[in-house]
Structures are given as structure tokens and as C-alpha cells.
Write a protein that holds these residues in place. Structure first.
Motif, mmCIF file in Angstrom:
data_model
loop_
_atom_site.group_PDB
_atom_site.id
_atom_site.type_symbol
_atom_site.label_atom_id
_atom_site.label_comp_id
_atom_site.label_asym_id
_atom_site.label_seq_id
_atom_site.Cartn_x
_atom_site.Cartn_y
_atom_site.Cartn_z
ATOM 1 N N GLY A 1 0.610 -1.208 -0.021
ATOM 2 C CA GLY A 1 0.087 0.027 0.129
ATOM 3 C C GLY A 1 0.921 1.323 0.135
ATOM 4 O O GLY A 1 0.210 2.428 -0.151
ATOM 5 N N GLU A 2 2.169 0.965 0.317
ATOM 6 C CA GLU A 2 2.936 2.482 0.145
ATOM 7 C C GLU A 2 3.639 2.664 -1.241
ATOM 8 O O GLU A 2 3.957 1.622 -1.813
ATOM 9 C CB GLU A 2 4.206 2.324 1.216
ATOM 10 N N ALA A 3 3.455 3.594 -1.647
ATOM 11 C CA ALA A 3 3.928 4.018 -2.899
ATOM 12 C C ALA A 3 5.360 3.990 -3.101
ATOM 13 O O ALA A 3 6.169 4.377 -2.241
ATOM 14 C CB ALA A 3 3.556 5.536 -3.197
ATOM 15 N N VAL A 4 5.544 3.289 -4.363
ATOM 16 C CA VAL A 4 6.935 3.310 -4.751
ATOM 17 C C VAL A 4 7.188 3.879 -6.033
ATOM 18 O O VAL A 4 6.700 3.621 -7.022
ATOM 19 C CB VAL A 4 7.628 1.725 -4.947
ATOM 20 N N ILE A 5 8.066 5.237 -6.274
ATOM 21 C CA ILE A 5 8.285 5.945 -7.400
ATOM 22 C C ILE A 5 9.560 5.641 -7.828
ATOM 23 O O ILE A 5 10.517 5.993 -7.545
ATOM 24 C CB ILE A 5 7.673 7.278 -7.141
ATOM 25 N N VAL A 6 9.597 5.378 -9.044
ATOM 26 C CA VAL A 6 10.934 5.210 -9.936
ATOM 27 C C VAL A 6 11.379 6.394 -10.663
ATOM 28 O O VAL A 6 10.604 6.667 -11.445
ATOM 29 C CB VAL A 6 10.821 3.869 -10.777
ATOM 30 N N LYS A 7 12.498 6.857 -10.070
ATOM 31 C CA LYS A 7 12.982 8.041 -11.244
ATOM 32 C C LYS A 7 14.378 7.599 -11.740
ATOM 33 O O LYS A 7 14.858 6.677 -11.533
ATOM 34 C CB LYS A 7 13.290 9.198 -10.242
ATOM 35 N N HIS A 8 14.891 8.499 -12.882
ATOM 36 C CA HIS A 8 15.897 8.090 -13.559
ATOM 37 C C HIS A 8 16.924 9.376 -13.517
ATOM 38 O O HIS A 8 18.128 9.335 -13.887
ATOM 39 C CB HIS A 8 15.537 8.107 -15.310
ATOM 40 N N VAL A 9 16.672 10.641 -12.843
ATOM 41 C CA VAL A 9 17.269 11.871 -12.745
ATOM 42 C C VAL A 9 17.408 12.173 -11.149
ATOM 43 O O VAL A 9 16.745 11.437 -10.406
ATOM 44 C CB VAL A 9 16.889 13.077 -13.419
ATOM 45 N N ASN A 10 18.029 13.056 -11.012
ATOM 46 C CA ASN A 10 18.229 13.541 -9.470
ATOM 47 C C ASN A 10 16.904 14.070 -8.973
ATOM 48 O O ASN A 10 16.479 13.633 -7.662
ATOM 49 C CB ASN A 10 19.278 14.861 -9.316
ATOM 50 N N SER A 11 16.111 14.476 -9.306
ATOM 51 C CA SER A 11 14.674 14.835 -8.718
ATOM 52 C C SER A 11 13.533 14.111 -8.991
ATOM 53 O O SER A 11 13.200 13.285 -9.965
ATOM 54 C CB SER A 11 14.390 16.151 -9.482
ATOM 55 N N SER A 12 13.227 13.768 -7.672
ATOM 56 C CA SER A 12 12.233 12.828 -7.528
ATOM 57 C C SER A 12 10.978 13.278 -8.030
ATOM 58 O O SER A 12 9.706 12.428 -8.578
ATOM 59 C CB SER A 12 11.770 12.618 -5.923
ATOM 60 N N PHE A 13 10.970 14.707 -8.977
ATOM 61 C CA PHE A 13 9.422 15.062 -9.266
ATOM 62 C C PHE A 13 9.711 15.026 -10.854
ATOM 63 O O PHE A 13 8.527 15.540 -11.713
ATOM 64 C CB PHE A 13 9.479 16.541 -8.974
ATOM 65 N N ILE A 14 10.706 15.017 -11.629
ATOM 66 C CA ILE A 14 11.052 14.932 -12.778
ATOM 67 C C ILE A 14 10.637 13.586 -13.478
ATOM 68 O O ILE A 14 11.555 12.365 -13.017
ATOM 69 C CB ILE A 14 12.534 15.300 -13.210
ATOM 70 N N GLY A 15 9.678 13.357 -14.262
ATOM 71 C CA GLY A 15 9.485 12.309 -15.031
ATOM 72 C C GLY A 15 8.735 11.418 -14.153
ATOM 73 O O GLY A 15 8.757 9.927 -14.552
#
Length: 196
Positions: free
Chosen positions: A86-100
Motif C-alpha cells: 500500500g505504500e507508494a514506490v516511485i521510480v526516477k531516472h534523474v536527481n529530482s524525484s519530481f522529474i519524469g
């Protein structure tokens, strides 16, 4: 610290708490804040106990040979910060967790106004995520003793200690992009629901 928004309007964002950084340390890289992962675990336990939103950010490197590539063991979360159902896991590819990613969309959908940020490393993905959180209008709280970085050689060849890099990063963020907190100040605010 100033008071939190409502508990329902506050989320914990764990940035890149992944085993690759344990591998770096085991290989001899020197870090600061030896208690950081324990403090991350304390924050995570408190947010879970209060039923508050938690977002786990994973860095999936696209660089050849990176320990953070998804197929490598270093991509996996450090055990103390492993997500629960139930806890969100967000995958990123750059430094910012908000980009992409859809992090901002998810936070807005939940009515989140305050983001409590911790993770690895202070001066890379933690800093970039914190700057963007502040620029996007969130009340960003960076937990100083729940993140860490490593010694490095600067552009001029000078040795920079993890402690100095960490301290300068916090100084750069403080007041303009975020409020700098400690684990204890955050936990006290969660316990009381008001300023510590």
C-alpha cells in the motif's frame, strides 16, 4: 520548527534509500551521519503508526555499470526502509524525484502540503528533490540527521569531507527552499500535532 500542516496534509518522502550506497561504504567510501538509516527507520515507523502518507523513491540508473541499475542488487531498498503493501514506490531516472514521475500529482491528489524529506545522498538527489519541492510550493522539511553523503574530490582537486558537503547543502537549502529539521524535532511535532 513551525507547526506541521494537518497530519493528513503531511507526507514522508524517502529518497534513494538503496543498497548501492551500502556497497559504496563497504568499498571504502567514507560517509557522515552514521545514525542516518536508523533515523530514517524511526521516521518511517512514526508515519506508519499515524497512518500518514509515505512515498519511497527509487533511483533506476541508465548509466552503464552503475550500482543503481534496476537489475543490480544495489537497486534494492535498504532493509530498514523497505516498503510495505500500500505504500507508494516511485521510480526516477534523474536527481529530482519530481522529474519524469507522478510524485507531484500524487501529493496534490492527497491534499499534501508538507513533505518531510530524508534519504541518500544529501547533496545529490535529496538536495534536488528538496529544491523542487520548495519551488513547487510545498512546505519542505529536510531532516538533517536522516540523510548522508560521502567524501569527494572537488572540481579543483581539493578533498571535501562528507561533513562539510552535508553542512553546506543544508545551509544552501535552509530558509529558501526548506526548513531544516532533526528526527527528534519531527517526531515531537508528530506526537503533539503542533510545533516542537
Amino acid at each position: 520548527m513551525t507547526g506541521l500542516q494537518s497530519k493528513g496534509g503531511t507526507a514522508l518522502v524517502l529518497v534513494d534509500v538503496q543498497k548501492a550506497f551500502l556497497e559504496w561504504e563497504a568499498a571504502g567510501m567514507r560517509r557522515n551521519n552514521p545514525q542516518a538509516v536508523d533515523n530514517i527507520a524511526r521516521l518511517l515507523a512514526a508515519f506508519r503508526r499515524e497512518g500518514m502518507a509515505v512515498f519511497h523513491i527509487r533511483h533506476a540508473s541508465r548509466e552503464a555499470g552503475s550500482a543503481l541499475r534496476p537489475e543490480k542488487p544495489g537497486y534494492e531498498p535498504i532493509d530498514q526502509a523497505r516498503e510495505r503493501g500500500g505504500e507508494a514506490v516511485i521510480v526516477k531516472h534523474v536527481n529530482s524525484s519530481f522529474i519524469g514521475t507522478d510524485l507531484e500529482t500524487r501529493l496534490r491528489a492527497l491534499g499534501i502540503e508538507t513533505v518531510v524529506i530524508c534519504g541518500i545522498t544529501t547533496n545529490h538527489c535529496v538536495e534536488t528533490t528538496t529544491r523542487m519541492a520548495g519551488n513547487l510550493g510545498f512546505d519542505a522539511r529536510l531532516v538533517s540527521d536522516a540523510c548522508y553523503t560521502f567524501d569527494r574530490t572537488g572540481h579543483n582537486g581539493r578533498h571535501e569531507t562528507a561533513e562539510d558537503i552535508h553542512a553546506m547543502t543544508l545551509s544552501n537549502l535552509d530558509g529558501e527552499f526548506a526548513t531544516i529539521e532533526t528526527t527528534d524535532s519531527l517526531l515531537a511535532a508528530l506526537d503533539t500535532g503542533v510545533a516542537a
